[in-house]
Motif scaffolding. Structure first.
Motif, PDB file in Angstrom:
ATOM      1  N   VAL A   5       0.837  -1.294  -0.031  1.00 32.85           N
ATOM      2  CA  VAL A   5       0.055  -0.132  -0.038  1.00 32.85           C
ATOM      3  C   VAL A   5       1.000   1.348  -0.198  1.00 32.85           C
ATOM      4  N   LEU A   6       1.868   1.316   0.907  1.00 30.88           N
ATOM      5  CA  LEU A   6       2.792   2.443   1.009  1.00 30.88           C
ATOM      6  C   LEU A   6       3.648   2.580  -0.521  1.00 30.88           C
ATOM      7  N   ASP A   7       3.939   1.364  -1.019  1.00 30.79           N
ATOM      8  CA  ASP A   7       4.630   1.408  -2.192  1.00 30.79           C
ATOM      9  C   ASP A   7       3.823   2.036  -3.334  1.00 30.79           C
ATOM     10  N   ARG A   8       2.651   1.712  -3.521  1.00 30.75           N
ATOM     11  CA  ARG A   8       1.620   2.407  -4.258  1.00 30.75           C
ATOM     12  C   ARG A   8       1.281   3.741  -4.009  1.00 30.75           C
ATOM     13  N   LEU A   9       1.410   4.180  -2.832  1.00 28.62           N
ATOM     14  CA  LEU A   9       1.149   5.747  -2.422  1.00 28.62           C
ATOM     15  C   LEU A   9       2.279   6.349  -2.807  1.00 28.62           C
ATOM     16  N   PHE A  10       3.525   6.063  -2.524  1.00 22.79           N
ATOM     17  CA  PHE A  10       4.880   6.491  -2.652  1.00 22.79           C
ATOM     18  C   PHE A  10       4.921   6.871  -4.288  1.00 22.79           C
ATOM     19  N   THR A  11       4.567   5.714  -5.138  1.00 26.03           N
ATOM     20  CA  THR A  11       4.475   5.805  -6.585  1.00 26.03           C
ATOM     21  C   THR A  11       3.759   6.761  -7.205  1.00 26.03           C
ATOM     22  N   TRP A  12       2.400   6.879  -6.698  1.00 26.16           N
ATOM     23  CA  TRP A  12       1.543   7.720  -7.193  1.00 26.16           C
ATOM     24  C   TRP A  12       2.029   9.312  -6.583  1.00 26.16           C
ATOM     25  N   SER A  13       2.366   9.256  -5.470  1.00 27.56           N
ATOM     26  CA  SER A  13       2.980  10.765  -5.176  1.00 27.56           C
ATOM     27  C   SER A  13       4.062  11.036  -6.397  1.00 27.56           C
ATOM     28  N   GLY A  14       4.687  10.098  -6.501  1.00 24.31           N
ATOM     29  CA  GLY A  14       6.014  10.272  -7.404  1.00 24.31           C
ATOM     30  C   GLY A  14       5.620  10.790  -8.923  1.00 24.31           C
ATOM     31  N   LEU A  58       6.489  16.300  -3.073  1.00 18.37           N
ATOM     32  CA  LEU A  58       5.573  14.988  -3.343  1.00 18.37           C
ATOM     33  C   LEU A  58       6.497  14.010  -3.888  1.00 18.37           C
ATOM     34  N   GLY A  59       7.906  14.275  -4.385  1.00 20.24           N
ATOM     35  CA  GLY A  59       8.714  13.556  -4.937  1.00 20.24           C
ATOM     36  C   GLY A  59       9.657  12.814  -3.903  1.00 20.24           C
ATOM     37  N   LEU A  60       9.621  13.305  -2.548  1.00 21.44           N
ATOM     38  CA  LEU A  60      10.598  13.143  -1.382  1.00 21.44           C
ATOM     39  C   LEU A  60      10.557  11.681  -1.359  1.00 21.44           C
ATOM     40  N   SER A  63      11.386   9.304  -4.280  1.00 17.87           N
ATOM     41  CA  SER A  63      12.793   9.249  -4.568  1.00 17.87           C
ATOM     42  C   SER A  63      13.538   8.559  -3.274  1.00 17.87           C
ATOM     43  N   PHE A  64      13.348   8.826  -1.941  1.00 19.56           N
ATOM     44  CA  PHE A  64      13.790   8.151  -0.852  1.00 19.56           C
ATOM     45  C   PHE A  64      13.670   6.564  -1.066  1.00 19.56           C
ATOM     46  N   ARG A  65      12.616   6.216  -1.395  1.00 21.73           N
ATOM     47  CA  ARG A  65      12.015   4.765  -1.598  1.00 21.73           C
ATOM     48  C   ARG A  65      12.945   3.906  -2.671  1.00 21.73           C
ATOM     49  N   SER A  66      13.267   4.718  -3.659  1.00 21.44           N
ATOM     50  CA  SER A  66      13.583   4.225  -4.906  1.00 21.44           C
ATOM     51  C   SER A  66      15.154   4.260  -4.730  1.00 21.44           C
ATOM     52  N   GLY A 136       2.639  19.595   2.775  1.00 24.63           N
ATOM     53  CA  GLY A 136       2.402  18.844   3.927  1.00 24.63           C
ATOM     54  C   GLY A 136       2.202  17.566   3.785  1.00 24.63           C
ATOM     55  N   ILE A 137       1.570  17.115   2.452  1.00 29.60           N
ATOM     56  CA  ILE A 137       1.221  15.680   2.073  1.00 29.60           C
ATOM     57  C   ILE A 137       2.675  14.999   1.781  1.00 29.60           C
ATOM     58  N   GLY A 138       3.458  15.879   1.075  1.00 30.23           N
ATOM     59  CA  GLY A 138       4.808  15.409   0.730  1.00 30.23           C
ATOM     60  C   GLY A 138       5.742  14.818   1.903  1.00 30.23           C
ATOM     61  N   VAL A 139       5.743  15.849   2.842  1.00 32.55           N
ATOM     62  CA  VAL A 139       6.714  15.746   4.064  1.00 32.55           C
ATOM     63  C   VAL A 139       6.183  14.551   4.933  1.00 32.55           C
ATOM     64  N   VAL A 140       4.761  14.194   5.051  1.00 35.95           N
ATOM     65  CA  VAL A 140       4.260  13.283   5.707  1.00 35.95           C
ATOM     66  C   VAL A 140       4.622  11.840   5.195  1.00 35.95           C
ATOM     67  N   LEU A 141       4.582  11.789   3.836  1.00 42.29           N
ATOM     68  CA  LEU A 141       4.779  10.527   3.089  1.00 42.29           C
ATOM     69  C   LEU A 141       5.983  10.472   3.340  1.00 42.29           C
ATOM     70  N   PHE A 142       7.067  11.314   3.231  1.00 41.14           N
ATOM     71  CA  PHE A 142       8.410  11.136   3.433  1.00 41.14           C
ATOM     72  C   PHE A 142       8.795  10.411   4.880  1.00 41.14           C
ATOM     73  N   CYS A 143       7.983  11.188   5.864  1.00 39.87           N
ATOM     74  CA  CYS A 143       7.981  10.631   7.088  1.00 39.87           C
ATOM     75  C   CYS A 143       7.589   9.046   7.391  1.00 39.87           C
ATOM     76  N   LEU A 144       6.521   8.778   6.478  1.00 41.05           N
ATOM     77  CA  LEU A 144       6.288   7.304   6.617  1.00 41.05           C
ATOM     78  C   LEU A 144       7.171   6.377   5.960  1.00 41.05           C
ATOM     79  N   ALA A 145       7.775   6.931   4.573  1.00 36.44           N
ATOM     80  CA  ALA A 145       8.869   6.205   4.170  1.00 36.44           C
ATOM     81  C   ALA A 145      10.057   5.901   5.193  1.00 36.44           C
ATOM     82  N   LEU A 146      10.473   7.005   5.888  1.00 38.83           N
ATOM     83  CA  LEU A 146      11.647   6.856   6.895  1.00 38.83           C
ATOM     84  C   LEU A 146      11.035   5.875   7.940  1.00 38.83           C
ATOM     85  N   LEU A 147      10.034   5.932   8.510  1.00 38.55           N
ATOM     86  CA  LEU A 147       9.388   5.020   9.457  1.00 38.55           C
ATOM     87  C   LEU A 147       9.336   3.674   8.938  1.00 38.55           C
ATOM     88  N   GLU A 148       8.929   3.341   7.640  1.00 35.66           N
ATOM     89  CA  GLU A 148       8.810   2.097   7.336  1.00 35.66           C
ATOM     90  C   GLU A 148      10.330   1.434   7.263  1.00 35.66           C
TER      91      GLU A 148
END
Length: 171
Positions: A5-14, A58-60, A63-66, A136-148
């Motif tokens: 789910v997070l992967d899809r979310l981060f991809t769509w954000s990208g 929104l790309g944070l 790009s971190f995940r990749s 706000g959305i981009g930084v929260v998603l980045f925070c989720l990527a770091l947490l994961e």
């Protein structure tokens, strides 16, 4: 399941970040054409600036995940594997702490702008929370990527950014 789910979310954000990059190009070309016709499009530079910010934030997570973020491993590569893992956990914990603070403040900024009905100062007036929300959305998603990734490293797994960085190196 959650990782997918997070992967899809981060991809769509990208993807959304990419759309904003294309929008910048469209706005620049539209303004060039308008100037050739001796006119201007109101607030186009403002919208291009907001598009740049939206694309960046929104790309944070994507790009971190990749594995696209720049990492300097000159010193850590010389450490033993167990010490490297401890250092990685500490770095991810520090980054998560900092980005969590940033996430809170970014969301609070959007909320305050909405609460006080703050509008833009340019020629075209619009609620300022609308362009701010991408931050706000981009930084929260980045925070989720770091947490994961922190959870993955603590549980003995390879972080996503290293996994994806290795895949890119193989291709």
């Amino acid at each position: 399941m959650l990782s997918k789910v997070l992967d899809r979310l981060f991809t769509w954000s990208g993807y959304l970040a990419g759309i904003f990059l294309v929008l910048i190009g469209i706005l620049v070309v539209a303004q060039i054409i308008a100037r050739m016709l001796n006119t201007q499009i109101p607030s186009v530079d403002e919208f291009a600036g907001y598009s740049l910010a939206a694309s960046s934030f929104l790309g944070l997570a994507y790009s971190f995940r990749s594995g696209s973020h720049i990492r300097v491993t000159l010193i850590t590569d010389k450490l033993s594997q167990p010490v490297q893992r401890v250092v990685l956990i500490l770095v991810l914990l520090f980054a998560l702490t900092m980005i969590s603070i940033w996430s809170y403040n970014a969301i609070y900024l959007v909320y305050e702008s909405w609460l006080f009905n703050e509008v833009s100062t340019g020629i075209i007036k619009y609620p300022i929370w609308i362009p701010q929300i991408s931050m706000g959305i981009g930084v929260v998603l980045f925070c989720l990527a770091l947490l994961e990734d922190l959870i993955r490293v603590v549980t003995g797994k390879t972080p996503n950014f290293e996994k994806n960085q290795e895949r890119m190196a193989e291709d």
